[in-house]
Design a protein around this motif. Sequence first.
Motif, PDB file in Angstrom:
ATOM      1  N   ASP A 122      11.233  -2.746 -35.293  1.00 49.47           N
ATOM      2  CA  ASP A 122      11.249  -1.999 -34.221  1.00 49.47           C
ATOM      3  C   ASP A 122      10.075  -2.355 -33.227  1.00 49.47           C
ATOM      4  O   ASP A 122       9.372  -3.288 -33.120  1.00 49.47           O
ATOM      5  N   PHE A 123      10.260  -1.700 -32.060  1.00 52.25           N
ATOM      6  CA  PHE A 123       9.167  -1.816 -31.004  1.00 52.25           C
ATOM      7  C   PHE A 123       8.088  -0.917 -31.309  1.00 52.25           C
ATOM      8  O   PHE A 123       8.356   0.336 -31.669  1.00 52.25           O
ATOM      9  N   LEU A 162      12.151   2.569 -31.689  1.00 50.85           N
ATOM     10  CA  LEU A 162      10.868   2.805 -31.137  1.00 50.85           C
ATOM     11  C   LEU A 162       9.835   3.647 -31.821  1.00 50.85           C
ATOM     12  O   LEU A 162      10.090   4.753 -32.216  1.00 50.85           O
ATOM     13  N   GLN A 163       8.717   2.964 -31.928  1.00 53.15           N
ATOM     14  CA  GLN A 163       7.595   3.818 -32.467  1.00 53.15           C
ATOM     15  C   GLN A 163       6.287   3.771 -31.886  1.00 53.15           C
ATOM     16  O   GLN A 163       5.944   2.754 -31.064  1.00 53.15           O
ATOM     17  N   GLY A 164       5.627   4.837 -31.952  1.00 51.08           N
ATOM     18  CA  GLY A 164       4.159   4.850 -31.371  1.00 51.08           C
ATOM     19  C   GLY A 164       2.981   4.898 -32.476  1.00 51.08           C
ATOM     20  O   GLY A 164       3.293   5.419 -33.365  1.00 51.08           O
ATOM     21  N   ASP A 179       4.138  -4.482 -29.648  1.00 50.50           N
ATOM     22  CA  ASP A 179       4.687  -5.366 -30.465  1.00 50.50           C
ATOM     23  C   ASP A 179       6.181  -5.357 -30.581  1.00 50.50           C
ATOM     24  O   ASP A 179       6.818  -4.100 -30.616  1.00 50.50           O
ATOM     25  N   THR A 180       6.885  -6.496 -30.598  1.00 50.31           N
ATOM     26  CA  THR A 180       8.254  -6.262 -30.348  1.00 50.31           C
ATOM     27  C   THR A 180       9.053  -7.342 -31.710  1.00 50.31           C
ATOM     28  O   THR A 180       8.324  -8.200 -32.261  1.00 50.31           O
ATOM     29  N   PRO A 181      10.210  -6.927 -31.897  1.00 55.35           N
ATOM     30  CA  PRO A 181      10.758  -7.499 -33.125  1.00 55.35           C
ATOM     31  C   PRO A 181      11.031  -9.109 -32.578  1.00 55.35           C
ATOM     32  O   PRO A 181      11.295  -9.360 -31.220  1.00 55.35           O
ATOM     33  N   GLY A 182      10.916 -10.186 -33.530  1.00 53.45           N
ATOM     34  CA  GLY A 182      10.818 -11.546 -33.268  1.00 53.45           C
ATOM     35  C   GLY A 182      12.409 -11.836 -32.855  1.00 53.45           C
ATOM     36  O   GLY A 182      13.236 -11.373 -33.230  1.00 53.45           O
ATOM     37  N   ILE A 183      12.305 -12.933 -32.070  1.00 56.12           N
ATOM     38  CA  ILE A 183      13.588 -13.280 -31.511  1.00 56.12           C
ATOM     39  C   ILE A 183      14.441 -14.304 -32.520  1.00 56.12           C
ATOM     40  O   ILE A 183      13.672 -15.189 -33.178  1.00 56.12           O
ATOM     41  N   PHE A 196      18.785  -5.356 -26.545  1.00 53.47           N
ATOM     42  CA  PHE A 196      17.472  -5.868 -26.697  1.00 53.47           C
ATOM     43  C   PHE A 196      16.937  -6.411 -25.345  1.00 53.47           C
ATOM     44  O   PHE A 196      15.749  -6.255 -24.804  1.00 53.47           O
ATOM     45  N   ASN A 197      17.920  -7.071 -24.733  1.00 49.53           N
ATOM     46  CA  ASN A 197      17.401  -7.659 -23.481  1.00 49.53           C
ATOM     47  C   ASN A 197      16.911  -6.721 -22.252  1.00 49.53           C
ATOM     48  O   ASN A 197      16.021  -6.797 -21.806  1.00 49.53           O
TER      49      ASN A 197
END
Length: 451
Positions: A122-123, A162-164, A179-183, A196-197
């Motif tokens: 998640d973001f 998405l989470q806060g 923080d973002t999910p890894g590519i 995603f992009n």
Amino acid sequence: MTLKVQPLFHGVLATSLKVVRYVFLLLILCFHVSSSTEDNVTITALKDLQDIYENLIKPLENAYAFGEIHKDVMLANEIPAKPLILMVGPWSTGKSTLINYLVGLEDTVERLHTGAEPTTSDFFVLKYGPKYRKFKGMELVSDEKQGFASLEKLGLNFLERLQGIEMQSPLLESVSFVDTPGIIENKKQQERGYPFNEVLQWFIQRASLILLVFDPTKLEVGSELEQVVNILKGHDGKLRLILNKADTVGEQELMKVYGALFWSLAPLMHSVEPPRIYMGSFWSKKRQDNSLIQLFEEEEKSVLLDLHQAIENQVENKISYIRRHAFLVRLHALIVDTFLSVFEERKSWFGDSDDIWFNIVHNPGMYGVVQRVLQKEGISKHDLKDVGMYVEFFQDNLRTFFRPLSHYCPIFDECLLEKVSSAISDELPRLLTKLKTEKSSQSCSKDSCDP
Ligand SMILES: Nc1nc2c(ncn2[C@@H]2O[C@H](COP(=O)(O)OP(=O)(O)OP(=O)(O)O)[C@@H](O)[C@H]2O)c(=O)[nH]1
Ligand SMILES: [Mg+2]
């Protein structure tokens, strides 16, 4: 040697390196100074910026549906938001670990999940709050004041991802982290279930600092990463590359990897200045026997200085963002107005108006649209590369929706176009000068410097 930023904020020093300790203390002091002086100067400047945007730029933006052509426009209420620090990069390169380290979550149960496999799906937006609280993306976007409202446009599937997180951390008083999910190279966009992009683009546009994190043991630059690097184009100034987990390879190997990373990414970036790469092991479990430990400490200081700069220059950065935005709004209004005036000249009682309009929109060069826009003040041919995208714009937005620029000139007020021009050439530069003067007089009064 263990270097933990959070305990340092609390006055517990865990390092024997006096110089490092000194610099860290200085930084902490700076953070405190900047958060306590985020007082009047910053708050007033951001309020002024918001007023300029709302009163001088937004009306023209609305009149010509600017948001339809530049989908991720910044909303006025995003202006006061804290600077965003964005972590991006391939999976398992240590992005979440780095955030845990910086905000002091490392040894707590609330730390972001980390692991050798792809972990973050998640973001996460980490921001300041009075106590630890995790909440859903929907809540983050529904409160307009938080500055994330326009993420809603990216769809419900994304909001599910998405989470806060709110928590007390001195660093989060001044910045927020994403923080973002890894590519993952073999994972396609559609498999994620959301664009995603586009989501990355939203955050990249708004970030004050972007940390693109790599692992020296897996440096493949595949098509997914290439797409992300493409989105990063034009944002080089706030981009830093981190060759993390540098403790996992030997000195010679590390230098080789450093070179490989540099040369494989530099051509993709298309920037004159190659990106700055920091090497290190950005967590507290650094290997003490590593011959490069001192270098890692130096690099860590540089990253923290970059963070500090992002905080210090947040208003200046926002002013230049809004100025560029105003320029694009003006350009867009001029283009639409020119399409309309060419149409007015070409239409006749005998011809089909829709056909004439279709031809003009599909052949703007042939009908002199581009040439006419170029004759306006301050427009360069490089700004008009994308005039082809008006085909789609006018498919979604009917010609009849728009009025010529002359329509937006009230008798007792400035024309909307003039308002934007005055924002670009007078109001925003004036705000910048005022900010600089106030900042320098503030630092003078603190250091009691002579006139
Ligand atoms: N040796 C070493 N390992 C590290 C370092 N930083 C992180 N790790 C480990 O690397 C693995 C991946 O770390 P994460 O923080 O989960 O990486 P990430 O980039 O967030 O991964 P995704 O969420 O999957 O994209 C974990 O097992 C960490 O413990 C470091 O500096 N050195
Ligand atoms: Mg992660």
